[in-house]
Design a protein around this motif. Structure first.
Motif, short mmCIF file in Angstrom:
data_model
loop_
_atom_site.label_atom_id
_atom_site.label_comp_id
_atom_site.label_asym_id
_atom_site.label_seq_id
_atom_site.Cartn_x
_atom_site.Cartn_y
_atom_site.Cartn_z
N ALA A 153 0.84 -1.20 0.00
CA ALA A 153 0.00 0.00 0.00
C ALA A 153 0.87 1.25 0.00
N GLN A 154 1.98 1.21 0.75
CA GLN A 154 2.89 2.35 0.76
C GLN A 154 3.49 2.57 -0.63
N ALA A 155 3.87 1.50 -1.29
CA ALA A 155 4.42 1.61 -2.64
C ALA A 155 3.39 2.18 -3.61
N ASP A 156 2.14 1.72 -3.50
CA ASP A 156 1.08 2.24 -4.37
C ASP A 156 0.80 3.71 -4.08
N LEU A 157 0.88 4.09 -2.81
CA LEU A 157 0.69 5.50 -2.45
C LEU A 157 1.78 6.36 -3.07
N HIS A 158 3.01 5.87 -3.02
CA HIS A 158 4.12 6.60 -3.64
C HIS A 158 3.87 6.80 -5.14
N ALA A 159 3.43 5.72 -5.80
CA ALA A 159 3.19 5.79 -7.25
C ALA A 159 2.07 6.77 -7.57
N PHE A 160 0.99 6.71 -6.81
CA PHE A 160 -0.13 7.64 -7.00
C PHE A 160 0.32 9.09 -6.82
N ALA A 161 1.07 9.33 -5.75
CA ALA A 161 1.52 10.69 -5.45
C ALA A 161 2.42 11.23 -6.55
N ASP A 175 6.97 7.11 3.05
CA ASP A 175 8.34 7.51 3.31
C ASP A 175 8.36 9.03 3.44
N ASN A 176 8.72 9.52 4.62
CA ASN A 176 8.69 10.96 4.87
C ASN A 176 9.70 11.74 4.04
N ARG A 177 10.63 11.03 3.38
CA ARG A 177 11.60 11.68 2.51
C ARG A 177 11.04 11.91 1.11
N HIS A 178 9.89 11.33 0.83
CA HIS A 178 9.27 11.44 -0.49
C HIS A 178 8.89 12.90 -0.77
N ALA A 179 9.10 13.32 -2.00
CA ALA A 179 8.87 14.72 -2.37
C ALA A 179 7.43 15.16 -2.20
N ASN A 180 6.50 14.20 -2.16
CA ASN A 180 5.08 14.56 -2.04
C ASN A 180 4.56 14.48 -0.62
N TYR A 181 5.40 14.03 0.32
CA TYR A 181 4.97 13.98 1.72
C TYR A 181 5.07 15.37 2.32
N VAL A 182 4.00 15.82 3.01
CA VAL A 182 3.97 17.21 3.49
C VAL A 182 3.76 17.33 4.99
N GLY A 183 3.81 16.20 5.73
CA GLY A 183 3.70 16.27 7.18
C GLY A 183 2.52 15.51 7.73
N ASP A 184 2.37 15.56 9.04
CA ASP A 184 1.30 14.81 9.71
C ASP A 184 0.38 15.75 10.47
N LEU A 185 -0.87 15.31 10.59
CA LEU A 185 -1.90 16.10 11.25
C LEU A 185 -1.98 15.67 12.71
N ILE A 240 16.39 13.38 18.97
CA ILE A 240 15.50 12.79 17.97
C ILE A 240 16.12 12.88 16.58
N ASN A 241 16.74 14.00 16.28
CA ASN A 241 17.38 14.15 14.97
C ASN A 241 18.49 13.11 14.79
N TRP A 242 19.25 12.86 15.86
CA TRP A 242 20.31 11.84 15.78
C TRP A 242 19.70 10.45 15.54
N LEU A 243 18.64 10.13 16.26
CA LEU A 243 17.99 8.84 16.07
C LEU A 243 17.48 8.71 14.63
N SER A 244 16.88 9.78 14.12
CA SER A 244 16.34 9.75 12.77
C SER A 244 17.43 9.49 11.74
N ASP A 245 18.60 10.08 11.95
CA ASP A 245 19.69 9.95 10.99
C ASP A 245 20.48 8.66 11.13
N ASN A 246 20.42 8.02 12.30
CA ASN A 246 21.33 6.90 12.57
C ASN A 246 20.67 5.55 12.79
N LEU A 247 19.40 5.50 13.09
CA LEU A 247 18.75 4.20 13.27
C LEU A 247 18.60 3.50 11.92
N PRO A 248 18.58 2.16 11.92
CA PRO A 248 18.27 1.44 10.68
C PRO A 248 16.90 1.85 10.16
N GLU A 249 16.71 1.78 8.84
CA GLU A 249 15.44 2.23 8.27
C GLU A 249 14.26 1.38 8.72
#
Length: 550
Positions: A214-222, A240-250, A365-374
């Motif tokens: 579903a995530q892959a299909d969402l990426h393709a749709f976006a 994937d929050n790095r995707h160019a079409n992701y704009v944040g969370d509510l 949090i920024n360190w965790l985001s950059d260094n934890l496995p995906e």
């Protein structure tokens, strides 16, 4: 084959594919415990029923199949109610089995007697009591079907102890494969027709049934439609929050610019989400009586369509099923500049805002985001500390966020234990506040017993931070009922044979985390937070001063 009720129950669970249950034992379901003895179903024995229910709920979130929990009557059941509430609000499949009094003594206020239909009637999808041993397979099969159908959720089955210990000759049943009516081929076309009429569309994703596909299909749709995608509250791993079409969370502490886009959007495409009060900031971003915009709502439960917002187009289906069509649908319009601006707002929101003190949560949090496995799994409960996590952690893969949309405190640690038991090869990190962690930290014993090894990062500011924030806004300077006296959290972990240490400076966190990983056991890193660090964009003094002036 003549079997006692507990054996019938365990055999039925095996036939339904249950691999693991969570429990706190009680004399009311001894026969069920006996049935589990040689069933091959792992029994994760917990320290309190609230923690057990939260672990089962987290398992349901991770697998998409019912998390199973066993608790005893009376206080055991009421303790578990927190987990039932989470499962209901988070649309998580779950089955809670409650040992019940001998049903021949009903209505005598027998020891620990509770009317479970009355207690759980408003919390669960279905509540029932099994009074006849030979009907156990029927009830269990129905419980699993109800938990999984439409909008998934929790089911509670009460099991009288005399019924469980009695014998019956009854065959097991299996849940039939349900052949769903296929989506009309025109579904994507209808959605894109609505989308094509808009200048400022916004897609919001949430709810149950999601998967890596579903995530892959969402990426393709976006990508194909160039539309902006926002995640519902605590559903950030759906894209994937790095995707160019992701704009944040509510979320509770929403990016003000994203909130403005929700208001300004002329079309909302709601995929799987209920689009509740958190996403809409208490229904202020979109007025249910007069939305002022076109709404397309996709949801698996027909009762959710039009429940709050009346959609222009309502589609009764799971979001992934609809996305499988939308992924390859014909291009419908041009929204690249609108989407790029929304993405730029999100990127700006990720810029670290410095908070007071030597230990800065945004840096951690920024360190965790950059260094934890995906594929690392992050869990949390409720509290202002979570605002730093939601704002600064960039989620990459589906199935990496376990957090209660119900806003329940104490959830993060049991969820992390459940995740670590289910995925021993993955890094599991629990973010917790000092108040949040202490609600379920007794499950440290459960973690050690069952080999779970999550790393718990406790943000210790000596108070119930969220309530203190509201208190300073409403009754500035009048601190009442929000201060905490805390233990040495690092020593607490070591007392159970785990790893524990205190960090007082941001720059010391990476080395502490490396040591926690190397320990190979459950670990606690206590982070000493300055009490002025109230929220990601505000200090305690600033909030108090604004309230006093206002």
């Amino acid at each position: 084959m003549d079997r006692h009720g507990g054996k019938i129950l365990s055999d039925q669970l095996v036939k339904l594919g249950v691999k693991r249950v969570f429990s706190v034992p009680g004399e009311s379901f001894l026969a069920a415990l006996d049935g589990l003895y040689d069933s091959g179903v792992a029994n994760i024995v917990c320290r309190q029923e609230g923690g057990a229910a939260m672990m089962a709920e987290a398992y349901g979130k991770m697998t998409g199949t019912p998390g199973v929990c066993f608790v005893t009557r009376g206080p055991g059941a009421t303790n578990a109610s927190a987990g039932i509430h989470i499962a209901m609000q988070d649309s998580t499949p779950m089955v809670l089995f409650v040992g019940q009094i001998d049903n021949r003594h009903t209505d005598r206020e027998t020891f620990q007697e509770v009317d479970y239909k009355a207690v759980f009637g408003g919390l669960a999808k279905w509540v029932a009591q099994v009074n006849d041993t030979d009907r156990l397979p029927e009830y269990i099969g129905r419980a699993f079907r109800v938990a999984m159908s439409g909008r998934p959720g929790p089911v509670v089955l009460a099991l009288p102890e005399n019924m469980l210990s009695a014998h019956a000759d009854v065959p097991d049943i299996k849940i039939p494969e349900v052949i769903s009516r296929p989506l009309p081929d025109t579904t994507a076309e209808m959605i894109l027709h609505e989308l094509a009429q808009s200048e400022r569309p916004l897609v919001v994703v949430g709810g149950p049934h999601w998967s890596a596909q579903a995530q892959a299909d969402l990426h393709a749709f976006a990508e194909h439609q160039k539309v902006p995608i926002a995640a519902g509250f605590r559903r950030q791993d759906y894209m994937d929050n790095r995707h160019a079409n992701y704009v944040g969370d509510l979320n509770v502490g929403i990016n003000p610019k994203l909130a403005a886009r929700v208001r300004d959007a002329d079309t909302l495409i709601l995929l799987g989400t209920r689009f509740g009060d958190i996403e809409t900031q208490g229904y202020t971003l979109v007025d249910p009586a007069d939305p002022g915009k076109r709404i397309v709502h996709v949801h698996a439960d027909p009762d959710e369509l039009g429940r709050v917002y009346t959609p222009d187009l309502a589609i009764n289906a799971t979001a992934p099923a609809v996305l499988s069509q939308l992924a390859n649908a014909e291009h419908a319009g041009e929204w690249a500049s609108w989407t790029a601006a929304a993405r730029a707002d999100y990127d700006d929101w990720l810029t670290l805002q410095e908070s007071p003190g030597a230990l800065k949560q945004e840096v951690v949090i920024n360190w965790l985001s950059d260094n934890l496995p995906e594929d690392a799994i992050l869990t949390n409960g409720a509290g202002n500390y979570a605002a730093w996590l939601h704002r600064y952690f960039v989620y990459k893969q589906h199935g990496t966020q376990l957090a209660p949309t119900s806003g329940s405190m104490g959830y993060g640690f049991p969820a992390a234990i459940s995740a670590s038991v289910a995925h021993p090869d993955r890094t599991v990190v629990c973010l917790a506040g000092d108040g949040c962690f202490q609600m379920t930290c007794n499950e440290m014993s459960t973690a050690v017993q069952h080999g779970a090894k999550p790393i718990v990062v406790v943000m210790n500011n000596g108070r119930y931070g969220t309530i203190r924030m509201h208190q300073e806004k409403t009754y500035p300077g009048r601190v009442s009922g929000t201060a905490l006296v805390n233990p040495d959290f690092a020593a607490f972990a070591r007392a159970y044979g785990g790893h524990g240490e205190l960090v007082t400076r941001s720059e010391d966190f990476p080395a502490a985390f490396a040591r926690a990983q190397a320990a190979g056991t459950v670990a606690v890193i206590e982070c000493q937070v300055d009490e002025e660090a109230l929220a990601t964009g505000a200090t305690l003094s600033a909030v108090r001063d604004a309230a006093l002036k206002g």
